[in-house]
Design a protein around this motif. Structure first.
Motif, PDB file in Angstrom:
ATOM      1  N   ILE A   1     -99.222  65.464  33.044  1.00 37.63           N
ATOM      2  CA  ILE A   1    -100.289  64.835  33.824  1.00 37.63           C
ATOM      3  C   ILE A   1    -101.344  65.864  34.207  1.00 37.63           C
ATOM      4  N   ARG A   2    -102.504  65.340  34.548  1.00 32.68           N
ATOM      5  CA  ARG A   2    -103.598  66.147  35.094  1.00 32.68           C
ATOM      6  C   ARG A   2    -103.894  65.578  36.474  1.00 32.68           C
ATOM      7  N   THR A   3    -103.974  66.452  37.467  1.00 28.46           N
ATOM      8  CA  THR A   3    -104.236  66.049  38.845  1.00 28.46           C
ATOM      9  C   THR A   3    -105.570  66.618  39.286  1.00 28.46           C
ATOM     10  N   ALA A   4    -106.375  65.769  39.903  1.00 26.84           N
ATOM     11  CA  ALA A   4    -107.671  66.199  40.431  1.00 26.84           C
ATOM     12  C   ALA A   4    -107.804  65.687  41.863  1.00 26.84           C
ATOM     13  N   LYS A   5    -108.387  66.496  42.698  1.00 31.80           N
ATOM     14  CA  LYS A   5    -108.626  66.119  44.092  1.00 31.80           C
ATOM     15  C   LYS A   5    -109.881  65.268  44.153  1.00 31.80           C
ATOM     16  N   ARG A   6    -109.778  64.082  44.715  1.00 27.09           N
ATOM     17  CA  ARG A   6    -110.937  63.199  44.928  1.00 27.09           C
ATOM     18  C   ARG A   6    -110.903  62.750  46.375  1.00 27.09           C
ATOM     19  N   GLY A   7    -111.778  63.335  47.178  1.00 24.08           N
ATOM     20  CA  GLY A   7    -111.749  63.056  48.609  1.00 24.08           C
ATOM     21  C   GLY A   7    -110.451  63.583  49.194  1.00 24.08           C
ATOM     22  N   VAL A   8    -109.690  62.713  49.848  1.00 20.12           N
ATOM     23  CA  VAL A   8    -108.420  63.121  50.433  1.00 20.12           C
ATOM     24  C   VAL A   8    -107.240  62.819  49.517  1.00 20.12           C
ATOM     25  N   GLU A   9    -107.500  62.218  48.359  1.00 24.69           N
ATOM     26  CA  GLU A   9    -106.436  61.828  47.443  1.00 24.69           C
ATOM     27  C   GLU A   9    -106.308  62.774  46.259  1.00 24.69           C
ATOM     28  N   ASN A  10    -105.106  62.875  45.759  1.00 27.14           N
ATOM     29  CA  ASN A  10    -104.859  63.539  44.481  1.00 27.14           C
ATOM     30  C   ASN A  10    -104.752  62.435  43.443  1.00 27.14           C
ATOM     31  N   ARG A  11    -105.644  62.449  42.452  1.00 24.75           N
ATOM     32  CA  ARG A  11    -105.659  61.417  41.410  1.00 24.75           C
ATOM     33  C   ARG A  11    -105.028  61.986  40.151  1.00 24.75           C
ATOM     34  N   ASN A  12    -104.156  61.204  39.548  1.00 20.54           N
ATOM     35  CA  ASN A  12    -103.353  61.669  38.418  1.00 20.54           C
ATOM     36  C   ASN A  12    -103.602  60.838  37.177  1.00 20.54           C
ATOM     37  N   THR A  13    -103.695  61.511  36.033  1.00 24.11           N
ATOM     38  CA  THR A  13    -103.821  60.840  34.743  1.00 24.11           C
ATOM     39  C   THR A  13    -102.832  61.478  33.773  1.00 24.11           C
ATOM     40  N   VAL A  14    -102.353  60.681  32.834  1.00 30.96           N
ATOM     41  CA  VAL A  14    -101.453  61.193  31.802  1.00 30.96           C
ATOM     42  C   VAL A  14    -102.293  61.931  30.761  1.00 30.96           C
ATOM     43  N   ARG A  15    -101.842  63.066  30.324  1.00 33.34           N
ATOM     44  CA  ARG A  15    -102.545  63.857  29.306  1.00 33.34           C
ATOM     45  C   ARG A  15    -102.126  63.382  27.910  1.00 33.34           C
ATOM     46  N   GLU A  16    -102.269  62.092  27.692  1.00 30.55           N
ATOM     47  CA  GLU A  16    -101.808  61.469  26.459  1.00 30.55           C
ATOM     48  C   GLU A  16    -102.446  62.083  25.219  1.00 30.55           C
ATOM     49  N   ASP A  17    -103.743  62.325  25.255  1.00 30.70           N
ATOM     50  CA  ASP A  17    -104.425  62.906  24.088  1.00 30.70           C
ATOM     51  C   ASP A  17    -103.892  64.301  23.768  1.00 30.70           C
ATOM     52  N   ASP A  18    -103.694  65.119  24.792  1.00 33.00           N
ATOM     53  CA  ASP A  18    -103.174  66.477  24.572  1.00 33.00           C
ATOM     54  C   ASP A  18    -101.749  66.434  24.029  1.00 33.00           C
ATOM     55  N   ILE A  19    -100.926  65.556  24.583  1.00 29.46           N
ATOM     56  CA  ILE A  19     -99.532  65.467  24.133  1.00 29.46           C
ATOM     57  C   ILE A  19     -99.468  64.909  22.714  1.00 29.46           C
ATOM     58  N   ASN A  20    -100.281  63.897  22.419  1.00 29.37           N
ATOM     59  CA  ASN A  20    -100.300  63.345  21.061  1.00 29.37           C
ATOM     60  C   ASN A  20    -100.827  64.351  20.040  1.00 29.37           C
ATOM     61  N   ALA A  21    -101.716  65.221  20.470  1.00 24.59           N
ATOM     62  CA  ALA A  21    -102.213  66.256  19.565  1.00 24.59           C
ATOM     63  C   ALA A  21    -101.095  67.241  19.209  1.00 24.59           C
ATOM     64  N   ARG A  22    -100.229  67.542  20.180  1.00 27.23           N
ATOM     65  CA  ARG A  22     -99.113  68.470  19.948  1.00 27.23           C
ATOM     66  C   ARG A  22     -97.922  67.783  19.300  1.00 27.23           C
ATOM     67  N   PHE A  23     -97.605  66.581  19.803  1.00 30.60           N
ATOM     68  CA  PHE A  23     -96.404  65.856  19.362  1.00 30.60           C
ATOM     69  C   PHE A  23     -96.771  64.383  19.162  1.00 30.60           C
ATOM     70  N   PRO A  24     -97.346  64.045  18.019  1.00 26.71           N
ATOM     71  CA  PRO A  24     -97.832  62.675  17.776  1.00 26.71           C
ATOM     72  C   PRO A  24     -96.752  61.606  17.994  1.00 26.71           C
ATOM     73  N   GLY A  25     -97.098  60.617  18.820  1.00 27.20           N
ATOM     74  CA  GLY A  25     -96.226  59.473  19.064  1.00 27.20           C
ATOM     75  C   GLY A  25     -95.068  59.722  20.013  1.00 27.20           C
ATOM     76  N   LEU A  26     -94.946  60.929  20.553  1.00 30.06           N
ATOM     77  CA  LEU A  26     -93.805  61.266  21.404  1.00 30.06           C
ATOM     78  C   LEU A  26     -93.733  60.397  22.659  1.00 30.06           C
ATOM     79  N   LEU A  27     -94.849  60.266  23.372  1.00 34.50           N
ATOM     80  CA  LEU A  27     -94.813  59.502  24.617  1.00 34.50           C
ATOM     81  C   LEU A  27     -94.436  58.046  24.381  1.00 34.50           C
ATOM     82  N   LYS A  28     -95.003  57.438  23.371  1.00 34.44           N
ATOM     83  CA  LYS A  28     -94.666  56.038  23.088  1.00 34.44           C
ATOM     84  C   LYS A  28     -93.197  55.893  22.727  1.00 34.44           C
ATOM     85  N   LEU A  29     -92.658  56.848  21.977  1.00 29.55           N
ATOM     86  CA  LEU A  29     -91.252  56.808  21.620  1.00 29.55           C
ATOM     87  C   LEU A  29     -90.359  56.943  22.848  1.00 29.55           C
TER      88      LEU A  29
END
Length: 103
Positions: free
Chosen positions: A69-97
């Motif tokens: 995941i990637r975490t960014a501070k937005r106001g008082v919250e920490n917002r999180n996103t999955v680094r799906e593109d980075d993981i798929n670039a290293r290990f294609p299809g791993l997350l879906k599996l």
């Protein structure tokens, strides 16, 4: 201001991913994040409502350090996103599996 450390794409490893997702709570957090288009705060992705904030923070730290995941501070919250593109670039299809096998 809080600075979050995220590994570079090339530093994401299978052992790091499997280690992080070996915990059922972190797998649940990742599933929640994958279902949501965009990003979620830590409390939105919380797997159970009575989890201590320190425990939740530790789970997110482990997911972040594994490169999931990637975490960014937005106001008082920490917002999180999955680094799906980075993981798929290293290990294609791993997350879906992983998500398919853990369903």
């Amino acid at each position: 201001m809080v600075q979050f450390v995220h590994p570079a794409k090339d530093d994401i490893t299978l052992s790091g991913i499997f280690g992080a997702l070996g915990d059922p709570m972190r797998l649940c957090i990742l599933k929640s994040l994958m279902k949501k288009d965009g990003c979620m705060s830590c409390s939105e992705a919380m797997p159970c409502p009575d989890m201590a904030k320190s425990t939740l923070s530790n789970h997110f730290r482990i997911l972040r350090e594994a490169g999931l995941i990637r975490t960014a501070k937005r106001g008082v919250e920490n917002r999180n996103t999955v680094r799906e593109d980075d993981i798929n670039a290293r290990f294609p299809g791993l997350l879906k599996l992983i998500l398919k096998l853990s369903a």
